[in-house]
Design a protein around this motif. Structure first.
Motif, mmCIF file in Angstrom:
data_model
loop_
_atom_site.group_PDB
_atom_site.id
_atom_site.type_symbol
_atom_site.label_atom_id
_atom_site.label_comp_id
_atom_site.label_asym_id
_atom_site.label_seq_id
_atom_site.Cartn_x
_atom_site.Cartn_y
_atom_site.Cartn_z
ATOM 1 N N ARG A 57 0.081 4.417 5.726
ATOM 2 C CA ARG A 57 -0.961 5.441 5.632
ATOM 3 C C ARG A 57 -2.294 4.728 5.744
ATOM 4 O O ARG A 57 -2.571 3.785 5.010
ATOM 5 N N GLN A 58 -3.102 5.170 6.709
ATOM 6 C CA GLN A 58 -4.420 4.599 6.913
ATOM 7 C C GLN A 58 -5.364 5.296 5.929
ATOM 8 O O GLN A 58 -5.732 6.451 6.101
ATOM 9 N N GLN A 59 -5.754 4.564 4.867
ATOM 10 C CA GLN A 59 -6.503 5.173 3.791
ATOM 11 C C GLN A 59 -7.935 5.535 4.180
ATOM 12 O O GLN A 59 -8.527 6.444 3.589
ATOM 13 N N THR A 60 -8.481 4.852 5.179
ATOM 14 C CA THR A 60 -9.848 5.149 5.599
ATOM 15 C C THR A 60 -9.983 6.588 6.062
ATOM 16 O O THR A 60 -10.987 7.260 5.790
ATOM 17 N N VAL A 61 -8.959 7.061 6.772
ATOM 18 C CA VAL A 61 -8.983 8.433 7.292
ATOM 19 C C VAL A 61 -7.887 9.298 6.669
ATOM 20 O O VAL A 61 -7.736 10.459 7.019
ATOM 21 N N ASN A 62 -7.096 8.678 5.754
ATOM 22 C CA ASN A 62 -6.025 9.375 5.047
ATOM 23 C C ASN A 62 -5.062 10.056 6.007
ATOM 24 O O ASN A 62 -4.764 11.254 5.894
ATOM 25 N N GLN A 63 -4.555 9.272 6.963
ATOM 26 C CA GLN A 63 -3.604 9.789 7.931
ATOM 27 C C GLN A 63 -2.489 8.763 8.172
ATOM 28 O O GLN A 63 -2.695 7.563 7.985
ATOM 29 N N PRO A 64 -1.306 9.230 8.580
ATOM 30 C CA PRO A 64 -0.223 8.299 8.923
ATOM 31 C C PRO A 64 -0.597 7.467 10.140
ATOM 32 O O PRO A 64 -1.326 7.929 11.026
ATOM 33 N N HIS A 65 -0.080 6.283 10.195
ATOM 34 C CA HIS A 65 -0.457 5.324 11.235
ATOM 35 C C HIS A 65 0.719 4.375 11.424
ATOM 36 O O HIS A 65 1.634 4.309 10.591
ATOM 37 N N MET A 66 0.728 3.628 12.501
ATOM 38 C CA MET A 66 1.739 2.599 12.710
ATOM 39 C C MET A 66 1.070 1.301 13.129
ATOM 40 O O MET A 66 0.119 1.302 13.919
ATOM 41 N N VAL A 67 1.576 0.195 12.591
ATOM 42 C CA VAL A 67 1.101 -1.133 12.948
ATOM 43 C C VAL A 67 2.317 -2.010 13.228
ATOM 44 O O VAL A 67 3.453 -1.648 12.931
ATOM 45 N N PHE A 93 -6.414 -0.076 15.179
ATOM 46 C CA PHE A 93 -7.493 0.521 14.380
ATOM 47 C C PHE A 93 -8.450 -0.574 13.920
ATOM 48 O O PHE A 93 -9.653 -0.499 14.156
ATOM 49 N N GLU A 94 -7.929 -1.569 13.253
ATOM 50 C CA GLU A 94 -8.649 -2.798 12.917
ATOM 51 C C GLU A 94 -8.098 -3.864 13.849
ATOM 52 O O GLU A 94 -6.972 -4.313 13.693
ATOM 53 N N THR A 95 -8.877 -4.244 14.851
ATOM 54 C CA THR A 95 -8.344 -5.076 15.932
ATOM 55 C C THR A 95 -8.227 -6.550 15.555
ATOM 56 O O THR A 95 -7.569 -7.308 16.272
ATOM 57 N N ARG A 96 -8.858 -6.957 14.468
ATOM 58 C CA ARG A 96 -8.717 -8.346 14.039
ATOM 59 C C ARG A 96 -7.321 -8.571 13.473
ATOM 60 O O ARG A 96 -6.784 -7.721 12.779
ATOM 61 N N LEU A 97 -6.750 -9.742 13.756
ATOM 62 C CA LEU A 97 -5.457 -10.109 13.204
ATOM 63 C C LEU A 97 -5.672 -10.595 11.769
ATOM 64 O O LEU A 97 -6.299 -11.623 11.542
ATOM 65 N N LEU A 98 -5.149 -9.816 10.801
ATOM 66 C CA LEU A 98 -5.386 -10.113 9.397
ATOM 67 C C LEU A 98 -4.074 -10.066 8.616
ATOM 68 O O LEU A 98 -3.145 -9.347 8.991
ATOM 69 N N PRO A 99 -3.994 -10.816 7.495
ATOM 70 C CA PRO A 99 -2.807 -10.708 6.641
ATOM 71 C C PRO A 99 -2.796 -9.357 5.938
ATOM 72 O O PRO A 99 -3.844 -8.748 5.699
ATOM 73 N N ALA A 100 -1.599 -8.897 5.576
ATOM 74 C CA ALA A 100 -1.459 -7.575 4.973
ATOM 75 C C ALA A 100 -2.244 -7.442 3.673
ATOM 76 O O ALA A 100 -2.753 -6.366 3.365
ATOM 77 N N ARG A 106 -6.562 -3.647 2.695
ATOM 78 C CA ARG A 106 -6.520 -2.715 1.574
ATOM 79 C C ARG A 106 -6.560 -1.264 2.046
ATOM 80 O O ARG A 106 -6.297 -0.349 1.256
ATOM 81 N N ASP A 107 -6.876 -1.078 3.322
ATOM 82 C CA ASP A 107 -6.938 0.277 3.876
ATOM 83 C C ASP A 107 -5.563 0.806 4.279
ATOM 84 O O ASP A 107 -5.448 1.970 4.677
ATOM 85 N N LEU A 108 -4.520 -0.021 4.171
ATOM 86 C CA LEU A 108 -3.180 0.381 4.592
ATOM 87 C C LEU A 108 -2.227 0.453 3.401
ATOM 88 O O LEU A 108 -2.167 -0.469 2.589
ATOM 89 N N THR A 109 -1.473 1.537 3.332
ATOM 90 C CA THR A 109 -0.395 1.659 2.348
ATOM 91 C C THR A 109 0.930 1.705 3.094
ATOM 92 O O THR A 109 1.185 2.648 3.845
ATOM 93 N N PRO A 110 1.786 0.680 2.958
ATOM 94 C CA PRO A 110 3.043 0.645 3.707
ATOM 95 C C PRO A 110 4.015 1.725 3.246
ATOM 96 O O PRO A 110 4.072 2.063 2.063
ATOM 97 N N LEU A 115 12.715 -0.170 3.847
ATOM 98 C CA LEU A 115 11.705 0.479 3.029
ATOM 99 C C LEU A 115 10.629 -0.554 2.731
ATOM 100 O O LEU A 115 10.937 -1.711 2.449
ATOM 101 N N ALA A 116 9.393 -0.129 2.796
ATOM 102 C CA ALA A 116 8.303 -1.076 2.626
ATOM 103 C C ALA A 116 7.832 -1.141 1.177
ATOM 104 O O ALA A 116 7.710 -0.133 0.509
ATOM 105 N N LYS A 117 7.594 -2.351 0.727
ATOM 106 C CA LYS A 117 7.005 -2.581 -0.587
ATOM 107 C C LYS A 117 5.631 -3.204 -0.372
ATOM 108 O O LYS A 117 5.110 -3.237 0.730
ATOM 109 N N ALA A 118 5.055 -3.701 -1.428
ATOM 110 C CA ALA A 118 3.784 -4.397 -1.310
ATOM 111 C C ALA A 118 3.928 -5.553 -0.342
ATOM 112 O O ALA A 118 4.966 -6.192 -0.262
ATOM 113 N N LYS A 119 2.882 -5.821 0.404
ATOM 114 C CA LYS A 119 2.822 -6.872 1.413
ATOM 115 C C LYS A 119 3.681 -6.559 2.649
ATOM 116 O O LYS A 119 3.883 -7.400 3.499
#
Length: 231
Positions: free
Chosen positions: A131-141, A158-165, A169-173, A184-188
């Motif tokens: 879930r992309q928290q910035t816009v509160n919508q489902p997303h895929m990465v 959405f965020e084009t920089r390659l960053l660690p999970a 903070r804008d993403l909820t797996p 099933l996704a957990k933290a990280k």
């Protein structure tokens, strides 16, 4: 010829090797793409094949960064309803590059297949619903897991920089999967594999269309398409 071999191997790793190779072992798919998507689409697909050739001898992190940048630069965001006149459509990399447009799933699928073609182990990469928290919508990465005890790297349009999970903070797996299973996704972005799962139906449908050599045509006469949404 080498670029075509990379292209064929790209799909055989994910689905039935014999079926995929029988569908894609000739140049007919490229001719069909030219007919469906015109010279600009044909050119983008050839650029992709050339990109695979030019990148195959790079190191792992160069490959990951270059693949992320390649599709973020080549593909413009479009919703499935505007592009394909369907609520949900998972395009193959050929279709996405052919039209030069796609939604978040299409970016991720294209990056996934390309990394596999470049020799990145499939068990280290997963498609992840978030879930992309910035816009509160489902997303895929797409995520790359170097080690199970470290945060995965996130490849995103959405965020084009390659960053660690843990820096996203804008993403909820929610859950993640690849061609070998569903998690099933957990933290990280990690989780437990769901036993006997072959992934989601949209993934399976896309692989079946690849095996059949199908290339969809974009929706016609859809009017002006908004660029407001970027994920």
């Amino acid at each position: 010829m080498r670029k075509w071999l990379c292209f064929f191997l790209l799909f055989s790793i994910i689905a039935s090797a014999q079926n995929i190779l029988s569908s894609l072992k000739s140049r007919e798919i490229l001719a069909k793409a030219r007919s469906n998507y015109g010279e600009s689409g044909h050119s983008r697909i050839k650029q992709w094949l050339d990109f695979i050739d030019a990148t195959e001898n790079k190191n792992k992190w160069q490959k990951i960064n270059l693949v992320n940048d390649f599709f973020n630069e080549k593909v413009i965001y479009r919703t499935d309803e505007l592009l394909w006149n369907k609520k949900d459509y998972w395009a193959s990399p050929i279709e996405t590059l052919g039209v030069g447009m796609g939604d978040c799933e299409d970016y991720v699928i294209a990056k996934y297949f390309t990394l596999v073609a470049l020799g990145v182990p499939e068990d280290k990469i997963r498609l992840m619903y978030v879930r992309q928290q910035t816009v509160n919508q489902p997303h895929m990465v797409l995520i790359y897991l170097e080690r199970s005890n470290e945060p995965p790297m996130v490849l995103d349009n959405f965020e084009t920089r390659l960053l660690p999970a843990n820096a996203r903070r804008d993403l909820t797996p929610i859950y993640s999967f690849n061609g070998k299973g569903l998690w099933l996704a957990k933290a990280k972005g990690l989780g437990n594999k769901i036993k006997d799962s072959n992934g989601v139906s949209a993934w399976d449908t896309m692989l079946e269309r690849i095996e059949q050599g199908e290339l969809a045509l974009p929706a016609q006469n859809k009017g002006t398409i908004s660029y407001a949404k970027t994920f």
